[in-house]
Write an enzyme that holds these catalytic residues in place. Sequence first.
Site, PDB file in Angstrom:
ATOM      1  CD  GLU A 163     -24.758  95.112  71.259  1.00 55.60           C
ATOM      2  OE1 GLU A 163     -24.135  93.984  71.145  1.00 55.60           O
ATOM      3  OE2 GLU A 163     -25.028  96.029  70.329  1.00 55.60           O
ATOM      4  CB  THR A 197     -27.732  88.171  66.123  1.00 54.60           C
ATOM      5  OG1 THR A 197     -27.356  88.740  65.073  1.00 54.60           O
ATOM      6  CG2 THR A 197     -27.784  88.673  67.432  1.00 54.60           C
ATOM      7  CD  GLU A 249     -22.588  92.040  60.236  1.00 57.98           C
ATOM      8  OE1 GLU A 249     -21.553  92.437  59.876  1.00 57.98           O
ATOM      9  OE2 GLU A 249     -22.938  92.145  61.612  1.00 57.98           O
ATOM     10  NE  ARG A 303     -21.815  92.533  71.752  1.00 54.40           N
ATOM     11  CZ  ARG A 303     -20.806  93.378  71.074  1.00 54.40           C
ATOM     12  NH1 ARG A 303     -19.638  93.407  71.128  1.00 54.40           N
ATOM     13  NH2 ARG A 303     -21.516  94.349  70.043  1.00 54.40           N
ATOM     14  CG  ASP A 361     -29.329  93.985  62.001  1.00 57.02           C
ATOM     15  OD1 ASP A 361     -30.087  94.672  63.179  1.00 57.02           O
ATOM     16  OD2 ASP A 361     -28.215  94.196  62.160  1.00 57.02           O
TER      17      ASP A 361
HETATM   18  C1  DMJ Z   1     -22.772  91.876  66.609  1.00 56.22           C
HETATM   19  O1  DMJ Z   1     -22.921  92.060  67.666  1.00 56.22           O
HETATM   20  C2  DMJ Z   1     -23.941  91.159  65.997  1.00 56.22           C
HETATM   21  O2  DMJ Z   1     -23.696  90.320  64.820  1.00 56.22           O
HETATM   22  C3  DMJ Z   1     -25.090  91.977  65.733  1.00 56.22           C
HETATM   23  O3  DMJ Z   1     -26.308  91.132  65.318  1.00 56.22           O
HETATM   24  C4  DMJ Z   1     -24.637  93.133  64.944  1.00 56.22           C
HETATM   25  N1  DMJ Z   1     -23.599  93.632  65.207  1.00 56.22           N
HETATM   26  C5  DMJ Z   1     -22.389  92.962  65.540  1.00 56.22           C
HETATM   27  C6  DMJ Z   1     -21.566  92.418  64.296  1.00 56.22           C
HETATM   28  O4  DMJ Z   1     -21.451  93.536  63.453  1.00 56.22           O
END
Ligand code: DMJ
Length: 672
Positions: A303, A661, A572, A307, A436
Amino acid sequence: MYSGAAAAGSPRRDFISVTLGPEEAAGVGGYNNSKAWRRRSCWRKWKQLSRLQRSVILFLFAFLAVCGVISYTSMGETWKSITNKSLDDQRTEQEIPRLKLANPAVLPAPQKADANHGDYPELSLQKPPKPPHVRRGPSNLQIKAPWRDTRLKTRHDTMRAVEELVEADKVEKTEKSIISWRGAVIEPDQSTEPPSSKITELEKPSPVEAEDQKEPVPINERQLAVIEAFRHAWKGYKDFAWGHDELKPLSKSYSEWFGLGLTLIDALDTMWILGLKEEFEEARKWVANDLVFDKNVDVNLFESTIRILGGLLSTYHLSGDSLFLEKAKDIGNRLMPAFKTPSKIPYSDVNIGRGTAHPPRWTSDSTVAEVTSIQLEFRELSRLTGDEKFRKAVDEVMKHVHILSGKNDGLVPMFINTNSGQFTHLGVYTLGARADSYYEYLLKQWIQGGKKENELLEDYMRAIEGVKKHLLQRSEPKKLTFVGELAHGHFSAKMDHLVCFLPGTLALGAHNGLAADHMKLAETLIETCYQMYAQVETGLSPEIVHFNLHAQKGHKDVEIKPADRHNLLRPETVESLFYMYRFTGDKKYQDWGWEILQNFNRYTRVPTGGYTSINNVQNPSNPEPRDKMESFFLGETLKYMFLLFSDDIDLINLDKYVFNTEAHPLPIWVPA
Ligand code: DMJ
């Protein structure tokens, strides 16, 4: 020209034949190659001419001499610039080997495009289709983008100059002047920028000069609505949660996860892209003065990488401000203890103040998606700093997973043990939570590295075949294609909203030359993701849906269990809509995104500022607000909305940037 004049039988024919060569002389007096004879003959001819003819000839000589001098001077200039350019080219070419030398273990030697494709017919690259919808708006509404001006060297110069430009071109709406500041179109700091460990070089901003002059595309009404939504969300964060991780908009307070201003960092590049100058400046000040990583706090490696590290790196690239690179370096270094495990598969948690790392209390497993979705960021950090350790650590994980047994036609289990390095909880396969972004990062790393790392591509292609073979089904009554799950041989018609990243990723792969049927699949899956919103009472998707495999009277395709009917403002579907629109130009994707934005406004907007997750997407009269605004709502959802509504393919050009992501754009090292 001369011979043309001669052929036309002009009066200058004699002069020309005499002066230019024996062929013409031969036409006059027969062929004789003697120099003395030719000289004498010339003199005779000259004497035979009238005074007027001689004057004309002399005048022509003088005229030609002057022309010769002038063109020599201008050729000299051209030559000088050609020489300089080729020197620049040489420098660039020399930097590429330097890049390779600095990181020899990671970037493989360039290979032929068709290398390693034998076993995988799908791997054959197709020419990426040109986006059909490059539309540019009228220039009278546009303000010249500041970063296009080659005079602007520093970020502060840029700001000042932008203000001047905005003044000069003032338009009616206030928003317009803010929009004009939008700085997202700085070319990414790509492979021409050599990595260096020297701090002085790190402080160099991204190159903002040498930009080609393109007309910026004006902001449209839907984009303005996104800006308004962002401002509303930001107001809540600023008023009640400034510098904290997440806003609790109902209780007008905040929650801490890592205590690192998560929402603020996640939102930095969104503000840049949306052109929110004042907000960006204020947030930058907080980063400069208050963001301290030397804290006794446990953070989740994944995370904080996607981020914080991702957010800082992309903001560095967009703004050219070295503050963000310095901060990125700091957090990157502090996350490194996570990789000190017996297997080199990183632990999930790191104490960034103490420099210690550990797995969760109840297990020594890490999540597969987490350990395989930090690569884009660490690889980029190595490229920028010249310090190989970041890239080595994450590449080791990918190489290890590449050869690991326990996969099912390229599909991976959800857990991996940090001691043994083996997959655990075998037999369960999903494209949702915990797996994912493994699939997403296979493709995106391959793109980031210039499409050379064939193992990543192999794993990606194999996995998509695995999805087709094991996880695709069609629902009733609408026959929506969806991605289910497989548990010990049993298919479950369950699909997380998280899986809706997949249509976008498939489309990105197809755009990069992968199998055309990936695009077809993307088109059917995005329809399904949209239906996950459209078939629900609030028009917002729940966290998880179950699809009906058998037609039943009065039943929709989508069933929702009480425990799954929350919505966390996730990105998403909007993310995939953005990719689909970029690559197809089909307006329906924009319209679907617009519906979703309106429903977020209808059911999740808190009047005093901010948006909230809700507990019940099935109850429009009381969606049960949860009192939390996730940082990804600003980092991802609103950013993808803004980009979806834009018709400017250069607003984060997908041939130059790859999104991590968490929607933070990072440069592709070798752009298409
Ligand atoms: C985000 O932190 C990122 O997109 C991660 O890959 C999946 N979860 C959240 C958003 O849903």
